[in-house]
Design an enzyme around this catalytic site. Structure first.
Site, PDB file in Angstrom:
ATOM      1  CG  ASP A   1      43.067  15.259   4.863  1.00 20.28           C
ATOM      2  OD1 ASP A   1      42.599  15.177   3.912  1.00 20.28           O
ATOM      3  OD2 ASP A   1      43.763  16.386   5.313  1.00 20.28           O
TER       4      ASP A   1
ATOM      5  CE1 TYR B   1      39.806  19.426  10.995  1.00 17.94           C
ATOM      6  CE2 TYR B   1      41.486  20.760  11.581  1.00 17.94           C
ATOM      7  CZ  TYR B   1      40.285  20.732  11.303  1.00 17.94           C
ATOM      8  OH  TYR B   1      39.440  21.735  11.546  1.00 17.94           O
TER       9      TYR B   1
ATOM     10  CB  SER C   1      31.270  50.062  -7.620  1.00 16.94           C
ATOM     11  OG  SER C   1      30.936  51.546  -7.615  1.00 16.94           O
TER      12      SER C   1
ATOM     13  CD  GLU D   1      43.649  43.928  -4.435  1.00 16.47           C
ATOM     14  OE1 GLU D   1      43.548  45.122  -3.975  1.00 16.47           O
ATOM     15  OE2 GLU D   1      43.087  43.003  -4.137  1.00 16.47           O
TER      16      GLU D   1
ATOM     17  CE  LYS E   1      36.493  44.581 -10.300  1.00 19.09           C
ATOM     18  NZ  LYS E   1      35.573  43.498 -10.493  1.00 19.09           N
TER      19      LYS E   1
ATOM     20  NE  ARG F   1      30.041  47.267  -4.250  1.00 19.04           N
ATOM     21  CZ  ARG F   1      28.922  47.802  -4.728  1.00 19.04           C
ATOM     22  NH1 ARG F   1      27.829  47.062  -4.940  1.00 19.04           N
ATOM     23  NH2 ARG F   1      29.050  49.020  -5.029  1.00 19.04           N
TER      24      ARG F   1
ATOM     25  CE  LYS G   1      41.597  48.742  -3.584  1.00 17.00           C
ATOM     26  NZ  LYS G   1      41.142  47.906  -2.375  1.00 17.00           N
TER      27      LYS G   1
HETATM   28  C1  LIG Z   1      37.690  49.375  -3.117  1.00 16.23           C
HETATM   29  C2  LIG Z   1      37.616  47.843  -3.801  1.00 16.23           C
HETATM   30  C3  LIG Z   1      36.350  47.619  -4.509  1.00 16.23           C
HETATM   31  C4  LIG Z   1      36.249  46.406  -4.943  1.00 16.23           C
HETATM   32  C5  LIG Z   1      37.348  45.695  -5.124  1.00 16.23           C
HETATM   33  C6  LIG Z   1      37.149  44.222  -5.462  1.00 16.23           C
HETATM   34  C7  LIG Z   1      38.122  43.506  -5.575  1.00 16.23           C
HETATM   35  C8  LIG Z   1      38.305  41.936  -6.052  1.00 16.23           C
HETATM   36  N1  LIG Z   1      37.035  41.802  -6.827  1.00 16.23           N
HETATM   37  O1  LIG Z   1      39.129  41.263  -6.118  1.00 16.23           O
HETATM   38  C9  LIG Z   1      39.447  43.799  -4.837  1.00 16.23           C
HETATM   39  C10 LIG Z   1      39.595  45.190  -4.596  1.00 16.23           C
HETATM   40  O2  LIG Z   1      40.596  45.572  -3.700  1.00 16.23           O
HETATM   41  C11 LIG Z   1      38.678  46.022  -4.347  1.00 16.23           C
HETATM   42  N2  LIG Z   1      38.660  47.049  -3.875  1.00 16.23           N
END
Ligand SMILES: Cc1ccc2cc(C(N)=O)cc(O)c2n1
Length: 327
Positions: free
Chosen positions: A36, A39, A85, A117, A119, A140, A294
């Site tokens: 640090d 930096y 959403s 992934e 959420k 959002r 997805k």
């Molecule tokens: C399309 C979409 C909408 C909300 C999302 C929200 C998250 C999240 N909360 O990590 C991750 C995602 O890939 C998302 N993808």
């Protein structure tokens, strides 16, 4: 780099580039390259030169992260592409139905590749970069428009002020989740308790409250992290044709992407991912409320399209609600 370098525009650009590299390693890769103290020494040298030569200040200078309060509140901005959403699934049967529906709509008999992934339980935002430079950060909101909180977004170290590439798209909007790690939340509440101030109920509320501060200096003092999760609107480049590859591209540009992100095959891959993450959930350093699955192929996503505002190509598999954190 010598200490007594003659101040010049070139030297300022070198200092900015060096400081941003160090900050990227420390905040995004969790892999500090210098102590640090080093930096801070370079940062102070840059501040001094900028003070005497404001015309040399670079847009991605780390000294420009914390600015002044916006004169009025936060302006409302329309999203170029709506921020969607997600439909929710609460059990395996719903996941099986999601998979069958996707295969039917695609007229596909083979297993579908999914990108999985965690959420993150934070706030979704959209960042706009023009020629690689951050120009705006928007919440959002209702999915169609949100609040311009650019001044607060700039204070977050995991938000690149400039993309780490010499060939950025002319315009690209990056979507991500801003969250507060559990440890940062505990420290923030311990401080609030000491000062007899109101405690935050959970990390998500603490992140939301920190982003809604009119004074960026307060936001800058809060332990917020941005994790990028998709590429939104973009023009003037060839976007990767896989969601997974798009996330790797975001990582190359300097964004933090989730290290638990994984590409799996078919519904069995999705269910196994759920079991593994549900086991590991308590040990995560951040709150999650589920998993986002997805369809990985962008072409398949476009073929599937969207119903109302929730995409047909994605679903959020929710975990049972965690017991509320007692104060
Ligand atoms: C399309 C979409 C909408 C909300 C999302 C929200 C998250 C999240 N909360 O990590 C991750 C995602 O890939 C998302 N993808």
């Amino acid at each position: 780099m010598t200490d007594a370098q003659t101040p010049s525009l070139e030297y300022v650009k070198t200092l900015v580039s060096q400081l941003n590299d160090y900050s990227y390693s420390y905040h995004v890769k969790d892999d500090p390259k210098v102590p640090d103290s080093e930096y801070d020494r370079l940062y102070k040298a840059l501040q001094l030169i900028e003070l005497k030569n404001p015309q040399w200040i670079q847009p991605d200078s780390p000294t420009q992260r914390v600015g002044e309060k916006p004169d009025t509140g936060f302006a409302n901005v329309e999203h170029t592409v709506a921020m969607l959403s997600l439909d929710n699934a609460f059990d395996d049967d719903s996941m099986l139905e999601f998979n069958e529906r996707v295969k039917k709509l695609l007229n596909e008999s083979a297993d579908i590749e999914f990108c999985c992934e965690p959420k993150l339980d934070g706030l979704a935002i959209s960042l706009r970069y023009e020629d690689g430079v951050l120009v705006r950060g928007v919440t959002r909101g209702d999915g169609l428009s949100g609040e311009d909180i650019t001044s607060n977004i700039r204070t977050i170290h995991t938000v690149p002020l400039k993309l780490r590439t010499d060939t950025p798209p002319p315009v690209v909007e990056v979507r991500g989740e801003i969250y507060m790690p559990k440890e940062g939340f505990e420290v923030l509440n311990a401080l609030a308790k000491q000062k007899d101030e109101k405690l935050f109920v959970n990390p998500r509320n603490a992140a939301a409250g920190s982003l809604r501060q009119l004074d960026p200096k307060i936001t800058a003092s809060r332990p917020l992290v941005l994790c990028a999760y998709s590429i939104g609107f973009s023009e003037g480049w060839t976007q990767p044709q896989s969601h997974y590859d798009g996330l790797i591209q975001l990582g190359d540009w300097g964004f933090k992407i989730n290290d638990r992100m994984e590409r799996v095959t078919g519904i069995q891959g999705c269910l196994s991912y759920y079991e593994k993450l549900n086991q590991d959930r308590p040990a995560l350093t951040y709150d999650i409320d589920g998993i986002v699955y997805k369809v990985d192929s962008i072409a398949k996503q476009q073929e599937l399209g969207f119903i109302a505002r929730a995409p047909r190509w994605a679903i959020a598999r929710k975990f049972p609600a965690q017991e509320e954190i007692t104060q």
